[in-house]
Design a protein around this motif. Structure first.
Motif, PDB file in Angstrom:
ATOM      1  N   ASP A 174     -23.200  -1.011  37.584  1.00 41.76           N
ATOM      2  CA  ASP A 174     -21.439  -1.376  36.500  1.00 41.76           C
ATOM      3  C   ASP A 174     -21.915  -1.772  35.314  1.00 41.76           C
ATOM      4  N   ASP A 175     -22.649  -2.643  35.859  1.00 40.84           N
ATOM      5  CA  ASP A 175     -23.146  -4.112  34.820  1.00 40.84           C
ATOM      6  C   ASP A 175     -23.864  -3.732  33.794  1.00 40.84           C
ATOM      7  N   THR A 204     -24.501  -2.047  31.215  1.00 48.39           N
ATOM      8  CA  THR A 204     -23.417  -1.331  29.504  1.00 48.39           C
ATOM      9  C   THR A 204     -24.612  -1.093  28.635  1.00 48.39           C
ATOM     10  N   SER A 205     -25.866  -1.820  28.427  1.00 50.03           N
ATOM     11  CA  SER A 205     -27.016  -1.411  27.229  1.00 50.03           C
ATOM     12  C   SER A 205     -28.564  -0.261  27.352  1.00 50.03           C
ATOM     13  N   ASN A 228     -25.099   5.451  35.454  1.00 44.86           N
ATOM     14  CA  ASN A 228     -24.315   4.621  34.495  1.00 44.86           C
ATOM     15  C   ASN A 228     -24.302   5.787  32.821  1.00 44.86           C
ATOM     16  N   SER A 229     -23.174   6.070  32.171  1.00 39.29           N
ATOM     17  CA  SER A 229     -23.114   6.160  30.855  1.00 39.29           C
ATOM     18  C   SER A 229     -24.288   6.701  30.256  1.00 39.29           C
ATOM     19  N   LEU A 230     -25.066   5.311  30.138  1.00 34.68           N
ATOM     20  CA  LEU A 230     -25.538   5.747  28.669  1.00 34.68           C
ATOM     21  C   LEU A 230     -27.526   6.576  29.548  1.00 34.68           C
ATOM     22  N   ALA A 288     -25.150   4.503  22.760  1.00 29.48           N
ATOM     23  CA  ALA A 288     -24.180   4.245  23.701  1.00 29.48           C
ATOM     24  C   ALA A 288     -23.046   3.802  22.446  1.00 29.48           C
ATOM     25  N   ALA A 292     -19.857   6.159  24.369  1.00 33.47           N
ATOM     26  CA  ALA A 292     -18.343   5.906  24.505  1.00 33.47           C
ATOM     27  C   ALA A 292     -17.153   6.592  23.957  1.00 33.47           C
ATOM     28  N   SER A 340     -19.330   9.700  31.204  1.00 32.99           N
ATOM     29  CA  SER A 340     -19.357   8.697  31.853  1.00 32.99           C
ATOM     30  C   SER A 340     -19.987   8.692  33.207  1.00 32.99           C
ATOM     31  N   ALA A 341     -19.862   7.648  33.533  1.00 28.61           N
ATOM     32  CA  ALA A 341     -21.064   6.909  34.800  1.00 28.61           C
ATOM     33  C   ALA A 341     -20.522   7.679  36.463  1.00 28.61           C
TER      34      ALA A 341
END
Length: 285
Positions: A114-115, A117-118, A134-136, A272, A276, A281-282
């Motif tokens: 979750d942390d 993000t990139s 994760n979403s990426l 990324a 968005a 989504s993750a």
């Protein structure tokens, strides 16, 4: 001793490795021979065991001692991963089927995921099942949420989704590596019926998988570099690394990173933003 599946696999593996070695590699005269590789009696002699003993090993009718395995590792010039593989096969008790509960991502790995993000990241479990992402990662590889739970397996996705063959610049290398990792999993869990079903399905569906599975290549596959032809971000070259959960050694966090300031790093930032805006989504489980 009666044969069982792991010992049969051990025998096939030894036979395959024997066939790949030239006599010159082990210090024997490189004379013409009808079949490539070493003869059984040559391996037995170099390992200081009887030919009959070695024949029974290849037939899956003998469980070798640790000393014999060490000798065969030396004679057959096995890599560290291959050494671990043969020890797994020889030491597994196949007479006691083991029931394993359904894997769920460990809370600690979920928090790390979750942390990130990139940085694209996924959590792989037994047999390389995709447990979380994760979403990426979804934007980079595929939207895992659209794949049914029972089919959400990294190896299966590689071989059954046609887009994977164009996404990875060297799909052959990526796919062969995944098969070699899956073989290590099969040695650890010979009674895993889901893994057996997966291998059976892919052997029927894909000639490449069937060929590479039959080659008996094995590796732990913990690090590497991959280049992707992404339809949105363009060409991206990423280093990938593996972090294993201390609370469950069968769960691995796979992260893809790029050198800061590189075109691939900029491409990840672009990806990324695109993820968005498109609401990719993750995982939530």
């Amino acid at each position: 001793m009666t044969s069982n599946a792991p010992l049969k696999e051990l025998g096939e593996f030894l036979k395959t490795r024997r066939g790949e070695l030239s006599p010159r590699t082990v210090g024997l005269p490189d004379t013409p021979r009808r079949v490539p590789g070493l003869r059984r009696e040559e391996v037995a002699q170099l390992a200081s065991i009887s030919t009959d003993y070695y024949i029974r090993l290849e037939q899956g009718r003998m469980q070798p001692s640790g000393l014999v395995l060490q000798a065969l590792v030396r004679v057959l010039h096995l890599s560290d991963d291959q050494r671990d593989y043969v020890f797994e096969l020889a030491g597994r008790d196949a007479a006691r089927p083991r029931r394993r509960s359904l894997q769920k991502v460990q809370p600690q790995l979920r928090r790390v995921l979750d942390d990130l993000t990139s940085t694209p990241a996924v959590v792989l479990g037994r047999r390389m099942d995709v447990l979380a992402w994760n979403s990426l990662a979804a934007a980079l590889v595929t939207d895992f949420s659209k794949i049914p739970d029972k089919h959400r397996n990294y190896v299966r996705i590689l071989f059954t989704d046609p887009l994977m063959r164009t996404l990875y610049a060297d799909w052959n290398a990526v796919a062969r590596l995944s098969v070699a990792i899956l073989r290590m999993e099969a040695a650890k869990y010979p009674q895993d019926t889901r893994l057996t079903s997966l291998v059976g399905e892919l052997c029927v569906r894909d000639e490449d998988f069937r060929t590479w599975w039959g080659s008996h290549q094995v590796t732990a596959g913990n690090v590497g570099t991959k280049t992707l032809h992404h339809p949105v971000a363009g060409d991206i070259t990423l280093d990938w690394d593996t972090l294993t959960a201390g609370t469950d050694p069968d769960q691995h966090l796979i992260v893809w990173t790029a050198e800061p300031g590189s075109p691939s790093h900029d491409a990840l930032r672009l990806l990324a933003s695109w993820a968005a805006s498109t609401h990719i989504s993750a995982s939530t489980a």
